[in-house]
Enzyme design. Structure first.
Site, short mmCIF file in Angstrom:
data_model
loop_
_atom_site.label_atom_id
_atom_site.label_comp_id
_atom_site.label_asym_id
_atom_site.label_seq_id
_atom_site.Cartn_x
_atom_site.Cartn_y
_atom_site.Cartn_z
NE ARG A 121 -35.68 21.33 -16.04
CZ ARG A 121 -36.44 20.86 -15.04
NH1 ARG A 121 -36.42 21.45 -13.88
NH2 ARG A 121 -37.22 19.82 -15.22
CE1 TYR A 122 -31.44 26.16 -15.72
CE2 TYR A 122 -31.23 24.40 -14.12
CZ TYR A 122 -31.81 25.58 -14.52
OH TYR A 122 -32.76 26.17 -13.75
NE ARG A 125 -26.66 24.92 -13.55
CZ ARG A 125 -26.97 25.76 -14.52
NH1 ARG A 125 -26.39 25.67 -15.70
NH2 ARG A 125 -27.89 26.68 -14.33
CB CYS A 134 -35.72 12.35 3.16
SG CYS A 134 -35.46 13.07 1.54
CB CYS A 138 -39.92 18.40 3.97
SG CYS A 138 -38.22 18.19 4.52
CB CYS A 141 -41.06 17.23 -0.13
SG CYS A 141 -39.91 16.50 -1.28
NE ARG A 143 -36.64 16.19 -6.83
CZ ARG A 143 -35.55 16.72 -6.30
NH1 ARG A 143 -35.11 16.31 -5.12
NH2 ARG A 143 -34.90 17.64 -6.95
CG ASP A 302 -41.62 23.82 -7.01
OD1 ASP A 302 -41.43 24.85 -7.67
OD2 ASP A 302 -40.72 23.04 -6.65
CG ASP A 339 -37.52 25.14 -10.42
OD1 ASP A 339 -37.26 25.25 -11.63
OD2 ASP A 339 -36.88 24.41 -9.64
CE LYS A 346 -32.98 25.62 -8.89
NZ LYS A 346 -32.53 24.59 -9.86
C1 LIG Z 1 -31.73 23.63 -9.68
C2 LIG Z 1 -31.34 22.69 -10.68
C3 LIG Z 1 -30.03 22.63 -11.14
C4 LIG Z 1 -28.95 23.55 -10.62
O1 LIG Z 1 -29.22 24.87 -10.91
P1 LIG Z 1 -28.29 26.03 -10.38
O2 LIG Z 1 -29.04 27.27 -10.69
O3 LIG Z 1 -27.00 25.89 -11.09
O4 LIG Z 1 -28.10 25.82 -8.91
C5 LIG Z 1 -29.72 21.72 -12.13
N1 LIG Z 1 -30.66 20.90 -12.64
C6 LIG Z 1 -31.94 20.95 -12.23
C7 LIG Z 1 -32.93 20.04 -12.84
C8 LIG Z 1 -32.33 21.84 -11.23
O5 LIG Z 1 -33.59 21.86 -10.81
S1 SF4 Z 2 -37.62 18.57 0.96
FE1 SF4 Z 2 -38.10 16.47 0.23
S2 SF4 Z 2 -36.20 15.75 -0.68
FE2 SF4 Z 2 -35.69 17.52 0.61
S3 SF4 Z 2 -35.14 16.66 2.59
FE3 SF4 Z 2 -37.29 17.14 2.67
S4 SF4 Z 2 -38.37 15.25 2.09
FE4 SF4 Z 2 -36.24 15.07 1.45
#
Ligand SMILES: *Cc1c(COP(=O)(O)O)cnc(C)c1O
Ligand code: SF4
Length: 438
Positions: A121-122, A125, A134, A138, A141, A143, A302, A339, A346
């Site tokens: 995305r960025y 990174r 996991c 959670c 979560c 996801r 989210d 986000d 973010k």
């Molecule tokens: C959060 C996130 C990152 C890392 O973002 P930072 O602000 O550098 O911590 C990188 N890729 C994705 C898709 C993310 O959601």
């Molecule tokens: S928030 Fe989702 S991905 Fe993170 S530890 Fe919990 S279940 Fe796993």
């Protein structure tokens, strides 16, 4: 105390006379994770009404249940329905409510995925999903739909695709291992994965996001730490949401990691009726820094399906930040972020501190409400930047830097780009102009 009465009672219900050594064995914990309503009732010693049970079964059909015995042992049985650990791990029938504004993949992680397992995305990174499982699920979560969907640990061949992508994308300097939980992988696979990633010359740092210190602290073994130590610089981010999660066991896990030399961060999610209170949040943050963990992000919840009961207005997050900034140590406060739905990444959100502005003065306010002015310099000479760093008299001389294209607001501020505005692609006014011209 690590093996308290509550934990002993639970351990003995799972296995007669289970000793501390079993309780502290993370594989034993995983083998005995609580995945059914009956098991939950039995181990905690509580009972749900028949009517409620049916709805709960339906909920777990949609979003599976899984709680480690350790995390379950943190629930206060007397008032369990109000317990923050219960709310994060057991959930309830509210999860069956889906709102129109909710999305299956609210952050468009799939659309920004060039190869399986990678979200890019960025610019510099990537997020690398190295496990789909996991140690527990959670309820909040993001996801949610994915975690536990198909319980699998990707094979080396699958992970190799992600590794190849990173190796072939030279501007990736930061790799964030996420999941699921990367520490669900066996030690030797973690060792292999980290050695492969750190072999890639342009990868400068690796980060691991894990909830193990919170929900299964015994996973942080001496052996794991000794493997991780080979791959410095390695940053580790964990996910505490409530002060009650900081226990003797989790403190021990955090100490092992901090002593191992890894900078530790924490990402919390703002959750209604769990931690949406400035005092609770402050207590959590203070406990984190006491244990050498730097609060990193506080996330707005989210727009994932079935999370509406956890969501607070953004105003609540701003109120919490207002109660932290100035009121406590700078390094004890996270950055509050939303986000962006749809994959914008973010976005930091804060109370406003700039009250007004003129060409020579800025009016600011502090945390106490004191209004103050900052006099701008009279003789600041704007330095025009032509991005010709070689011949710049600022002695910056950026070495080996790969200069990225300037994008976003940075582009509007630059001296080399002549963009004067950023306009959404389907802007109606612009379409009209084009049509008129054509
Ligand atoms: C959060 C996130 C990152 C890392 O973002 P930072 O602000 O550098 O911590 C990188 N890729 C994705 C898709 C993310 O959601
Ligand atoms: S928030 Fe989702 S991905 Fe993170 S530890 Fe919990 S279940 Fe796993």
């Amino acid at each position: 105390m690590i093996y308290n009465n509550r934990q002993q009672t639970i351990a003995h219900k799972i296995e007669t006379k289970a000793q501390l050594s079993k309780w502290k064995d993370w594989r034993w914990q995983l083998r005995h994770s609580i995945k059914t309503l009956e098991k939950f009732e039995e181990l905690l010693g509580v009972k749900f009404e028949d009517e409620e049970r049916e709805k709960l079964e339906e909920t777990f059909e949609k979003f599976p249940l899984s709680i480690t015995p350790y995390y379950l042992s943190l629930i206060n049985k007397q008032d369990f329905k109000n317990d923050p650990v219960f709310k994060q791990s057991f959930g309830g029938i509210e999860e069956l409510t889906t709102l129109k504004s909710e999305l299956e993949d609210p952050l468009s992680e799939d659309s920004d995925s060039p190869v399986e397992g990678i979200t890019h995305r960025y610019p510099d990174r990537v997020l690398f999903h190295v496990s789909n499982i996991c140690s527990m699920y959670c309820r909040h979560c993001t996801r949610k739909r994915k975690v536990g969907d198909i319980d699998y640990v990707p094979s080396k061949e699958q992970l190799q695709k992600g590794l190849d992508y990173i190796a072939n994308t030279p501007h990736v300097r930061d790799v964030l291992l996420s999941g699921g939980d990367p520490f669900m992988l066996p030690d030797d696979k973690i060792d292999w994965l980290l050695s492969e990633i750190t072999k890639i010359p342009h990868v400068e740092i690796v980060r691991i996001g894990t909830r193990m210190p919170v929900v299964l602290p015994y996973r942080i073994t001496d052996n794991l730490v000794s493997i991780l130590k080979k791959y410095q610089p390695l940053w580790i981010n964990t996910h505490f949401n409530h002060p009650k999660e900081i226990t003797a066991s989790s403190k021990e896990a955090l100490a092992k990691l901090a002593d191992g030399g890894f900078p530790l961060g924490n990402q919390s999610v703002l959750l209604a009726d769990v931690n949406d209170c400035p005092r609770i949040m402050k207590s959590l943050l203070h406990k984190l820094v006491e244990n050498r963990v730097r609060p990193y992000y506080l996330y707005q919840c989210d727009l994932s399906e079935g999370l509406s009961h956890f969501r607070t207005p953004i105003g609540k997050g701003i109120e919490i930040m207002e109660s932290l900034i100035g009121h406590t140590s700078g390094f004890a406060r996270p950055t509050y972020v939303v986000d962006a739905p749809g994959g914008g990444g973010k976005i930091p959100v804060m109370p406003n501190y700039i009250i007004s502005w003129s060409t020579n003065k800025v009016v600011l306010r502090n945390y106490e409400g004191v209004i103050t002015t900052y006099k701008e310099p009279d003789s600041y000479e704007a330095k025009l930047c032509d991005r010709d760093c070689e011949n710049c008299n600022l002695d910056l001389k950026v070495e080996e830097g790969v200069e990225e294209d300037i994008i976003g607001i940075e582009k509007l501020l630059s001296d080399t780009d002549d963009a004067i505005s950023l306009i959404p692609e389907d802007n109606e006014r612009m379409t009209r102009r084009d049509e008129d011209a054509g």
